[in-house]
Scaffold this motif. Structure first.
Motif, PDB file in Angstrom:
ATOM      1  N   ALA A   1       9.656  70.773 -13.915  1.00 21.06           N
ATOM      2  CA  ALA A   1      10.967  70.243 -13.548  1.00 21.06           C
ATOM      3  C   ALA A   1      11.238  70.591 -12.088  1.00 21.06           C
ATOM      4  O   ALA A   1      11.213  71.764 -11.718  1.00 21.06           O
ATOM      5  CB  ALA A   1      12.043  70.841 -14.445  1.00 21.06           C
ATOM      6  N   THR A   2      11.468  69.599 -11.247  1.00 17.79           N
ATOM      7  CA  THR A   2      11.508  69.819  -9.793  1.00 17.79           C
ATOM      8  C   THR A   2      12.904  69.762  -9.185  1.00 17.79           C
ATOM      9  O   THR A   2      13.043  69.784  -7.959  1.00 17.79           O
ATOM     10  CB  THR A   2      10.622  68.770  -9.076  1.00 17.79           C
ATOM     11  OG1 THR A   2      11.166  67.459  -9.305  1.00 17.79           O
ATOM     12  CG2 THR A   2       9.191  68.823  -9.573  1.00 17.79           C
ATOM     13  N   LEU A   3      13.936  69.718 -10.003  1.00 11.96           N
ATOM     14  CA  LEU A   3      15.285  69.513  -9.468  1.00 11.96           C
ATOM     15  C   LEU A   3      15.716  70.616  -8.500  1.00 11.96           C
ATOM     16  O   LEU A   3      16.523  70.383  -7.603  1.00 11.96           O
ATOM     17  CB  LEU A   3      16.297  69.420 -10.618  1.00 11.96           C
ATOM     18  CG  LEU A   3      17.687  68.893 -10.242  1.00 11.96           C
ATOM     19  CD1 LEU A   3      17.608  67.416  -9.851  1.00 11.96           C
ATOM     20  CD2 LEU A   3      18.662  69.079 -11.380  1.00 11.96           C
ATOM     21  N   TYR A   4      15.184  71.826  -8.649  1.00 11.99           N
ATOM     22  CA  TYR A   4      15.566  72.931  -7.773  1.00 11.99           C
ATOM     23  C   TYR A   4      14.839  72.914  -6.422  1.00 11.99           C
ATOM     24  O   TYR A   4      15.079  73.772  -5.583  1.00 11.99           O
ATOM     25  CB  TYR A   4      15.254  74.270  -8.443  1.00 11.99           C
ATOM     26  CG  TYR A   4      16.253  74.714  -9.495  1.00 11.99           C
ATOM     27  CD1 TYR A   4      17.547  74.215  -9.541  1.00 11.99           C
ATOM     28  CD2 TYR A   4      15.895  75.669 -10.444  1.00 11.99           C
ATOM     29  CE1 TYR A   4      18.446  74.633 -10.494  1.00 11.99           C
ATOM     30  CE2 TYR A   4      16.792  76.107 -11.399  1.00 11.99           C
ATOM     31  CZ  TYR A   4      18.065  75.597 -11.430  1.00 11.99           C
ATOM     32  OH  TYR A   4      18.958  76.032 -12.374  1.00 11.99           O
ATOM     33  N   TYR A   5      13.926  71.934  -6.220  1.00  9.99           N
ATOM     34  CA  TYR A   5      13.156  71.925  -4.974  1.00  9.99           C
ATOM     35  C   TYR A   5      12.992  70.490  -4.496  1.00  9.99           C
ATOM     36  O   TYR A   5      12.791  69.578  -5.297  1.00  9.99           O
ATOM     37  CB  TYR A   5      11.778  72.565  -5.197  1.00  9.99           C
ATOM     38  CG  TYR A   5      11.047  72.892  -3.913  1.00  9.99           C
ATOM     39  CD1 TYR A   5      11.402  74.002  -3.159  1.00  9.99           C
ATOM     40  CD2 TYR A   5      10.013  72.089  -3.451  1.00  9.99           C
ATOM     41  CE1 TYR A   5      10.744  74.314  -1.979  1.00  9.99           C
ATOM     42  CE2 TYR A   5       9.342  72.391  -2.271  1.00  9.99           C
ATOM     43  CZ  TYR A   5       9.712  73.501  -1.538  1.00  9.99           C
ATOM     44  OH  TYR A   5       9.062  73.802  -0.366  1.00  9.99           O
ATOM     45  N   ASP A   6      13.084  70.301  -3.194  1.00 12.02           N
ATOM     46  CA  ASP A   6      13.028  68.948  -2.623  1.00 12.02           C
ATOM     47  C   ASP A   6      11.578  68.507  -2.467  1.00 12.02           C
ATOM     48  O   ASP A   6      10.940  68.746  -1.443  1.00 12.02           O
ATOM     49  CB  ASP A   6      13.752  68.921  -1.275  1.00 12.02           C
ATOM     50  CG  ASP A   6      13.795  67.520  -0.678  1.00 12.02           C
ATOM     51  OD1 ASP A   6      13.626  66.543  -1.437  1.00 12.02           O
ATOM     52  OD2 ASP A   6      13.988  67.399   0.548  1.00 12.02           O
ATOM     53  N   ILE A   7      11.054  67.865  -3.483  1.00 17.24           N
ATOM     54  CA  ILE A   7       9.697  67.324  -3.454  1.00 17.24           C
ATOM     55  C   ILE A   7       9.709  66.018  -4.236  1.00 17.24           C
ATOM     56  O   ILE A   7      10.457  65.864  -5.206  1.00 17.24           O
ATOM     57  CB  ILE A   7       8.674  68.319  -4.060  1.00 17.24           C
ATOM     58  CG1 ILE A   7       7.251  67.784  -3.889  1.00 17.24           C
ATOM     59  CG2 ILE A   7       8.994  68.635  -5.509  1.00 17.24           C
ATOM     60  CD1 ILE A   7       6.176  68.784  -4.260  1.00 17.24           C
ATOM     61  N   ARG A   8       8.909  65.071  -3.785  1.00 18.46           N
ATOM     62  CA  ARG A   8       8.866  63.780  -4.476  1.00 18.46           C
ATOM     63  C   ARG A   8       8.234  63.962  -5.848  1.00 18.46           C
ATOM     64  O   ARG A   8       7.121  64.462  -5.971  1.00 18.46           O
ATOM     65  CB  ARG A   8       8.068  62.763  -3.673  1.00 18.46           C
ATOM     66  CG  ARG A   8       8.170  61.332  -4.233  1.00 18.46           C
ATOM     67  CD  ARG A   8       7.492  60.348  -3.301  1.00 18.46           C
ATOM     68  NE  ARG A   8       7.561  58.992  -3.807  1.00 18.46           N
ATOM     69  CZ  ARG A   8       8.577  58.156  -3.625  1.00 18.46           C
ATOM     70  NH1 ARG A   8       9.624  58.559  -2.923  1.00 18.46           N
ATOM     71  NH2 ARG A   8       8.564  56.926  -4.106  1.00 18.46           N
ATOM     72  N   PRO A   9       8.927  63.578  -6.916  1.00 22.75           N
ATOM     73  CA  PRO A   9       8.391  63.789  -8.265  1.00 22.75           C
ATOM     74  C   PRO A   9       7.268  62.818  -8.607  1.00 22.75           C
ATOM     75  O   PRO A   9       7.135  61.754  -8.001  1.00 22.75           O
ATOM     76  CB  PRO A   9       9.613  63.549  -9.162  1.00 22.75           C
ATOM     77  CG  PRO A   9      10.464  62.596  -8.378  1.00 22.75           C
ATOM     78  CD  PRO A   9      10.265  62.973  -6.937  1.00 22.75           C
ATOM     79  N   THR A  10       6.466  63.206  -9.576  1.00 18.44           N
ATOM     80  CA  THR A  10       5.449  62.307 -10.117  1.00 18.44           C
ATOM     81  C   THR A  10       6.095  61.198 -10.937  1.00 18.44           C
ATOM     82  O   THR A  10       5.674  60.052 -10.902  1.00 18.44           O
ATOM     83  CB  THR A  10       4.472  63.086 -11.016  1.00 18.44           C
ATOM     84  OG1 THR A  10       3.953  64.207 -10.302  1.00 18.44           O
ATOM     85  CG2 THR A  10       3.326  62.204 -11.477  1.00 18.44           C
TER      86      THR A  10
END
Length: 247
Positions: free
Chosen positions: A157-166
């Protein structure tokens, strides 16, 4: 009598992390008949707001709102989540007991050390849980060994970090209930003096949560979504059924 295995287990450092990052996804999966679970590694005793007891009550209420089948909190010290062998075994025991097919972990980068440490700790615990020669017994039963188990899929889960999700999961229908689950944490999200310089005012929380969900929804062509990343390459069987319009 043993319970059925979990289909999806979300592992997080703190009570309310899951509600913020992938609560809508868990609710959506529960609505499709999947057994979902949450493992919080800490009790939340170091939080600026509220007590561990407050967080426990609030977590139980949030779990009901999200239709969670199983929830448990370990005793790893809050603010000091460390990737030790002892902690890996604690998480690996849960993996063997609950036997999830999918594990959701926080992304391995971020502001809070507990979050990114949980990511690596969770991954390594999933690996350890599958080692035949590592003996782990059921809680309180010294002679009742748990069989090895590894999840089929680990996603982040990437909501806490600014990265483009898969990929993103459409939670448009689940957004309001997901927000209610987050608001169950009254000790964290009500207006109060403690931590007011760190926490947004209650009136701003809805706007922030909705903005994030709308942003990731836009990436997937829906109203609201939650973002995820997977390390492995995706496999496509039929090119004509790949979702999300390109042009």
């Amino acid at each position: 009598m043993p319970t059925a295995p979990l289909d999806i287990l979300a592992i997080a450092a703190h009570r309310d992390d899951v509600e913020q990052t992938c609560g809508g996804t868990l609710l959506k999966m529960a609505g499709r008949g999947h057994r979902t679970g949450i493992l919080d590694l800490t009790q939340g005793e170091m939080g600026t707001r509220g007590t561990a007891e407050d967080r426990a009550r609030e977590a139980a209420e949030a779990a009901k709102i999200l239709s969670i089948s199983w929830r448990h909190a370990l005793d790893i010290p809050d603010g000091r989540v460390e990737n030790t062998w002892e902690n890996r075994l604690k998480v690996a025991r849960v993996i063997r007991e609950q036997r999830p097919r999918v594990v959701i972990l926080p992304y391995w980068q971020g502001r809070h050390p507990d979050h990114y440490t949980t990511s690596v700790l969770g991954y390594e615990a999933c690996f350890v849980a599958g080692l035949t020669k590592v003996v782990l017994n059921k809680q309180g039963l010294s002679d009742d060994a748990l069989p090895p188990h590894r999840p089929f899929k680990i996603i982040y889960a990437t909501l806490y970090y600014d990265i483009r999700p898969t990929f993103v999961v459409d939670i448009s229908e689940q957004f309001e209930t997901r927000f209610q689950a987050l608001m169950a944490y009254k000790s964290q999200f009500s207006d109060q003096e403690a931590g007011k310089e760190l926490f947004p005012a209650h009136g701003e929380i809805r706007a922030r949560v909705e903005s994030m969900a709308r942003f990731y929804g836009m990436l997937g062509g829906v109203t609201y979504a939650e973002p995820f990343l997977q390390k492995e390459v995706g496999l496509v069987d039929d090119l004509t059924t790949i979702p999300v319009k390109s042009i």
